[in-house]
Structures are given as C-alpha cells and as structure tokens.
Design an enzyme around this catalytic site. Sequence first.
Site: not given
Length: 244
Positions: A7-8, A34, A36, A49, A110, A112, A230
Amino acid sequence: MTLIFAHRGSAGTHPENTMEAFYEAERVKADGIELDVQLTKDGEIVVIHDETVNRTTNGKGFVKDYSLKEIQKLQANYKFKNKLFKKNRVPSLREVFLWLKGNNIICNIELKNSIMDYQGLEEKVIGLIREFGFEDRIIISSFNHYSIVACYRLEPAVEIAPLYSSGLFMPWIYAQSLRAKAIHPNLKAVKDEIIIESMNNGICVRPYTVNKVEQMERLLNLGCTAIVTDYPEKAWKLRESKKG
Ligand code: G3P
Ligand code: CA
C-alpha cells in the site's frame, strides 16, 4: 494464492508513494503495489496521496498549483525524516512505469479525483498504460466510480475496481454493473460471506488496509484474492509460514 499488494509502496516502513517505498516492495517480494495519482498544473500525473503537499512533503499548497519540476524539488519524506530517506521526492507515474519495465509487479493505480475534478486524468493514465503496453498488469481503482467506468470505456483491457468503505449491498452485482472484475473494500466493510460470495461470482476482492497479523490470517485463510498492506514483508512472511 492470496497476493500481497504494498500500500502506497511499503508505507509502514518507507515514505509513502516514493520510489524508495516501491523499491522496498520489490525487495520484500510483494506481488503488487498500490499508489495514488493527482495532476500537476502542467498536466503531469504525479504519485501522491493528498490533494495538497502539506502532509507528506516539506512544501505547502495544492498539487494542482505545482508544476512537475516544482513539486519534485520538495522532500517527500514525511514520517521518516532521517538521512536515509532525505532524497525522497514525489515521483511521476512515468518514473514508476519505467521501473515497472524491469520487473513483473502488478500496479494498482488509485485515481484521486473524488475531491478535485482533474480534467483529462483518465485519458492521460490510459494513454501512459498504452504507451508502455501495461494493459494486462494495471488495475485502476477509485472512490469515484464514474471515473473508473470512463477508464473502462477508453480501454476495456485494463481492469477497473471500485473502492468503497461501507456496507455495499451485494457488491458483486454492483461490480458487474460497472464492468469491474474486482472490488476494493475497506477491510471493515467486508464480512467473510461477502468475500466468498463475490469470489464465487467471479469478482476478485482486495481489501485495504490490512496491517494486523490477525487480519492477514483471516484473509489468507479465506483465500481472498489479495490484501493491500502497509507491511508487505510481514504479510509475505506470514504467507510463507502457512505453506508448510
Ligand atoms: O486502495 C486502497 C486505499 O489506498 C484507499 O484509501 O486513503 O489509503 O488511498 P487511501
Ligand atoms: Ca490509495
């Protein structure tokens, strides 16, 4: 096998949405990352993000008011302000794609654009995916479901997935209505039956953000499609330990 998505990047151990975090995801053998994306004032797709740079960098203001060159002068090392991560900056999506060329990692982008209406974001992201020939290894997700449907219409070969955070009724039916092959629910919004029923109906399930061992255990035991975490190294070790 349940896939592990960082994640990120590996946001629990490295500055989120930076190349360092993505390299770490590769080092710990995550199956996917993943990230953003937002748009700069000169129309570049950048990996960050928030709509502003305030939380994750040493700058102030909206991403939309920075050019790519300007935003890349900032240090994106929030939470990890030690020497090791000092050089971190906001990457462009193109930089991430250049790195992806050297591995087989799946990339969940993703969009945003629930708060900002970034004109042309879908076209730009799809254009870059086509340029790199990544149609089969990108998943586009968003809380803005109109936006992912727009992506599907532009390029049906790219998988789309709605993000959501509360109790959607029969989400597999909803996903099918969008032409999505997956759902990306908040972990708190999915009971075991929903995961099982969605997967039985051909819809992949990738809950976020799965950071505790007991949460990972639950999803690994269910054979859930993927977990978004994470802490990809922790998840990988746990998955290995279950192989027997
Ligand atoms: O992709 C799932 C997750 O990233 C959505 O929430 O706020 O971490 O972008 P957020
Ligand atoms: Ca995200």
